[in-house]
Motif scaffolding. Structure first.
Motif, PDB file in Angstrom:
ATOM      1  N   HIS A 105     -45.296 -45.316  21.829  1.00  0.00           N
ATOM      2  CA  HIS A 105     -44.900 -46.374  22.771  1.00  0.00           C
ATOM      3  C   HIS A 105     -44.663 -45.871  24.190  1.00  0.00           C
ATOM      4  O   HIS A 105     -43.956 -46.506  24.972  1.00  0.00           O
ATOM      5  CB  HIS A 105     -43.669 -47.129  22.252  1.00  0.00           C
ATOM      6  CG  HIS A 105     -43.829 -47.652  20.859  1.00  0.00           C
ATOM      7  ND1 HIS A 105     -44.592 -48.758  20.580  1.00  0.00           N
ATOM      8  CD2 HIS A 105     -43.358 -47.196  19.666  1.00  0.00           C
ATOM      9  CE1 HIS A 105     -44.570 -48.980  19.273  1.00  0.00           C
ATOM     10  NE2 HIS A 105     -43.839 -48.040  18.696  1.00  0.00           N
TER      11      HIS A 105
ATOM     12  N   ASN B 279     -37.630 -59.757  29.737  1.00  0.00           N
ATOM     13  CA  ASN B 279     -38.164 -61.059  30.144  1.00  0.00           C
ATOM     14  C   ASN B 279     -38.385 -61.081  31.648  1.00  0.00           C
ATOM     15  O   ASN B 279     -37.486 -60.784  32.425  1.00  0.00           O
ATOM     16  CB  ASN B 279     -37.195 -62.176  29.744  1.00  0.00           C
ATOM     17  CG  ASN B 279     -37.142 -62.378  28.238  1.00  0.00           C
ATOM     18  OD1 ASN B 279     -38.081 -62.008  27.529  1.00  0.00           O
ATOM     19  ND2 ASN B 279     -36.066 -62.966  27.749  1.00  0.00           N
TER      20      ASN B 279
ATOM     21  N   ALA C 268     -29.909 -52.696  17.409  1.00  0.00           N
ATOM     22  CA  ALA C 268     -30.939 -53.593  16.885  1.00  0.00           C
ATOM     23  C   ALA C 268     -30.368 -55.003  16.821  1.00  0.00           C
ATOM     24  O   ALA C 268     -29.292 -55.229  16.249  1.00  0.00           O
ATOM     25  CB  ALA C 268     -31.361 -53.142  15.494  1.00  0.00           C
TER      26      ALA C 268
ATOM     27  N   ASN D  82     -31.755 -58.967  16.072  1.00  0.00           N
ATOM     28  CA  ASN D  82     -32.755 -59.994  15.751  1.00  0.00           C
ATOM     29  C   ASN D  82     -34.189 -59.504  15.955  1.00  0.00           C
ATOM     30  O   ASN D  82     -34.986 -60.116  16.663  1.00  0.00           O
ATOM     31  CB  ASN D  82     -32.514 -61.250  16.596  1.00  0.00           C
ATOM     32  CG  ASN D  82     -31.180 -61.911  16.290  1.00  0.00           C
ATOM     33  OD1 ASN D  82     -30.703 -61.867  15.150  1.00  0.00           O
ATOM     34  ND2 ASN D  82     -30.565 -62.491  17.313  1.00  0.00           N
ATOM     35  N   HIS D  83     -34.513 -58.380  15.317  1.00  0.00           N
ATOM     36  CA  HIS D  83     -35.857 -57.805  15.354  1.00  0.00           C
ATOM     37  C   HIS D  83     -36.250 -57.274  16.742  1.00  0.00           C
ATOM     38  O   HIS D  83     -37.398 -56.899  16.949  1.00  0.00           O
ATOM     39  CB  HIS D  83     -36.904 -58.806  14.879  1.00  0.00           C
ATOM     40  CG  HIS D  83     -36.623 -59.362  13.518  1.00  0.00           C
ATOM     41  ND1 HIS D  83     -36.680 -58.586  12.373  1.00  0.00           N
ATOM     42  CD2 HIS D  83     -36.259 -60.599  13.121  1.00  0.00           C
ATOM     43  CE1 HIS D  83     -36.382 -59.338  11.329  1.00  0.00           C
ATOM     44  NE2 HIS D  83     -36.118 -60.549  11.750  1.00  0.00           N
ATOM     45  N   LYS D  84     -35.303 -57.262  17.670  1.00  0.00           N
ATOM     46  CA  LYS D  84     -35.532 -56.649  18.973  1.00  0.00           C
ATOM     47  C   LYS D  84     -34.401 -55.663  19.231  1.00  0.00           C
ATOM     48  O   LYS D  84     -33.789 -55.159  18.289  1.00  0.00           O
ATOM     49  CB  LYS D  84     -35.634 -57.715  20.073  1.00  0.00           C
ATOM     50  CG  LYS D  84     -36.910 -58.549  19.982  1.00  0.00           C
ATOM     51  CD  LYS D  84     -37.107 -59.420  21.207  1.00  0.00           C
ATOM     52  CE  LYS D  84     -38.414 -60.185  21.113  1.00  0.00           C
ATOM     53  NZ  LYS D  84     -38.667 -61.022  22.306  1.00  0.00           N
ATOM     54  N   ALA D  85     -34.149 -55.351  20.485  1.00  0.00           N
ATOM     55  CA  ALA D  85     -33.133 -54.354  20.783  1.00  0.00           C
ATOM     56  C   ALA D  85     -32.338 -54.755  22.020  1.00  0.00           C
ATOM     57  O   ALA D  85     -32.826 -55.491  22.882  1.00  0.00           O
ATOM     58  CB  ALA D  85     -33.768 -52.979  20.988  1.00  0.00           C
TER      59      ALA D  85
ATOM     60  N   SER E 138     -31.326 -57.180  27.233  1.00  0.00           N
ATOM     61  CA  SER E 138     -32.158 -57.535  26.084  1.00  0.00           C
ATOM     62  C   SER E 138     -33.563 -56.997  26.335  1.00  0.00           C
ATOM     63  O   SER E 138     -34.178 -57.310  27.353  1.00  0.00           O
ATOM     64  CB  SER E 138     -32.192 -59.054  25.902  1.00  0.00           C
ATOM     65  OG  SER E 138     -30.903 -59.544  25.597  1.00  0.00           O
TER      66      SER E 138
ATOM     67  N   ASN F 164     -37.571 -56.295  25.184  1.00  0.00           N
ATOM     68  CA  ASN F 164     -38.661 -56.847  24.376  1.00  0.00           C
ATOM     69  C   ASN F 164     -39.387 -55.750  23.606  1.00  0.00           C
ATOM     70  O   ASN F 164     -40.587 -55.522  23.745  1.00  0.00           O
ATOM     71  CB  ASN F 164     -39.648 -57.609  25.271  1.00  0.00           C
ATOM     72  CG  ASN F 164     -39.031 -58.854  25.863  1.00  0.00           C
ATOM     73  OD1 ASN F 164     -38.135 -59.461  25.269  1.00  0.00           O
ATOM     74  ND2 ASN F 164     -39.481 -59.233  27.044  1.00  0.00           N
ATOM     75  N   LEU F 165     -38.613 -55.038  22.816  1.00  0.00           N
ATOM     76  CA  LEU F 165     -39.125 -53.996  21.935  1.00  0.00           C
ATOM     77  C   LEU F 165     -38.359 -54.069  20.627  1.00  0.00           C
ATOM     78  O   LEU F 165     -37.183 -54.476  20.600  1.00  0.00           O
ATOM     79  CB  LEU F 165     -38.916 -52.593  22.528  1.00  0.00           C
ATOM     80  CG  LEU F 165     -39.770 -52.131  23.705  1.00  0.00           C
ATOM     81  CD1 LEU F 165     -39.267 -50.784  24.186  1.00  0.00           C
ATOM     82  CD2 LEU F 165     -41.234 -52.036  23.316  1.00  0.00           C
ATOM     83  N   SER F 166     -39.000 -53.660  19.556  1.00  0.00           N
ATOM     84  CA  SER F 166     -38.254 -53.488  18.318  1.00  0.00           C
ATOM     85  C   SER F 166     -37.312 -52.298  18.490  1.00  0.00           C
ATOM     86  O   SER F 166     -37.507 -51.447  19.355  1.00  0.00           O
ATOM     87  CB  SER F 166     -39.201 -53.232  17.144  1.00  0.00           C
ATOM     88  OG  SER F 166     -39.833 -51.972  17.292  1.00  0.00           O
TER      89      SER F 166
END
Length: 238
Positions: free
Chosen positions: A29, A141, A157, A159-162, A172, A174-176
Motif C-alpha cells: 500500500h 474524504n 480499527a 467499521n472495516h476502516k481505520a 477517519s 479511507n483504508l482498512s
C-alpha cells in the motif's frame, strides 16, 4: 518518503528491478511519488554526486556489481568509508564477489533472476528497522491528508476502516486497519490489540490493564499481544 536508488548499467535489467520494487511496495500500500520514489543510475558517477551532496538522499540502494567501468563492491566500500549509511542490496549475475560484498554490511546478495518473494522479505526488514518516515500521506474524504508521524498517538480499527488519533483530533482514514498498518513502519509503532496500534513514543507506562499514554488515554493489550507488546516497550525505553 522511502527513497530507493537502482544502479544498473543494463537498461532492461534496470527496468525489471524498478518494476519489481514498485510491485513489492505497492502490494504494501505504498504509492509511488507519494510514499516512495525510485531513481535509476546507469553509472556510479551521478549516484555518488547525489550522495555527496546529500548523504541521506536514499534509504535503499539496489546495486549491480559489474558495472560498465566500476565495481559495485568498491563503490559500496567507498560509501561505508564516507559514513553513508543507506541500506545496500546487491543484484548480480556473479557469485565470486559474495565474501567481499558482505564486508560492506549488505542486506542481501541476490543472483539474477531475482526471487521476488525473498527480496520482498529483505525490504520488509529494512522498512521495519531502518525506515523512519517523518510524515505519511493518508486518504481521507475529499482527498489526501499529510500527517506528521510523531504526532500520531495511536490508530484504531473502526467499521472495516481505520481512525488515526492525534493530540487534538481524530482522522477517519479511507483504508482498512490492515492497510493502515503498512504505513506505520519501524520500531516506533506496536500492535497491542487486534484493533489498536500504538506509537510507543507516547506511552507513559505499562499498567496492569494496558498502556497509559502521555495524554491520559489508556489502550488495552489483548492476550495474543501481551508478550510482544511488553518486549517492544521495554526495548524502546532502554
Amino acid at each position: 518518503m522511502y527513497r530507493i536508488a537502482i544502479c544498473e548499467d543494463e537498461p532492461l535489467m534496470a527496468q525489471e528491478n524498478e518494476t519489481m520494487i514498485c510491485r513489492i511496495l505497492e502490494a504494501r500500500h505504498f504509492r509511488r511519488d507519494i510514499d516512495f520514489t525510485v531513481s535509476s543510475f546507469s553509472t556510479a558517477g551521478p549516484l555518488l554526486t547525489a550522495l555527496r551532496n546529500q548523504p541521506a538522499s536514499f534509504h535503499l540502494l539496489l546495486l549491480d556489481i559489474r558495472l560498465a567501468q566500476e565495481n559495485g563492491v568498491e563503490l559500496a566500500s567507498y560509501l561505508r568509508e564516507s559514513d553513508i549509511g543507506c541500506s545496500i542490496i546487491y543484484i548480480t549475475a556473479y557469485t565470486e564477489y559474495m565474501e567481499d560484498a558482505f564486508s560492506t554490511y549488505t542486506l542481501g546478495y541476490f543472483l539474477k533472476p531475482v526471487d521476488e518473494k525473498k527480496l520482498a522479505k529483505v525490504i520488509d526488514w529494512d522498512l521495519r528497522k531502518n525506515y523512519r518516515p517523518e510524515q505519511i500521506t493518508l486518504p481521507v474524504n475529499g482527498g489526501l491528508r499529510k500527517v506528521m508521524v510523531q504526532d500520531i498517538l495511536y490508530a484504531e480499527a473502526v467499521n472495516h476502516k481505520a481512525a488515526v488519533y492525534l493530540p487534538e483530533e481524530v482522522i477517519s482514514v479511507n483504508l482498512s486497519f490492515r492497510a493502515l498498518l503498512s504505513h506505520l513502519q519501524g520500531d516506533t509503532f506496536c500492535r497491542c490489540h487486534n484493533s489498536f496500534v500504538v506509537n510507543l513514543k507516547h506511552v507513559h507506562k505499562r499498567t496492569a490493564r494496558g498502556l497509559l499514554l502521555d495524554t491520559g488515554a489508556e489502550l488495552p493489550i489483548s492476550r495474543a499481544y501481551q508478550q510482544e507488546t511488553t518486549k517492544r516497550f521495554v526495548t524502546f525505553i532502554q
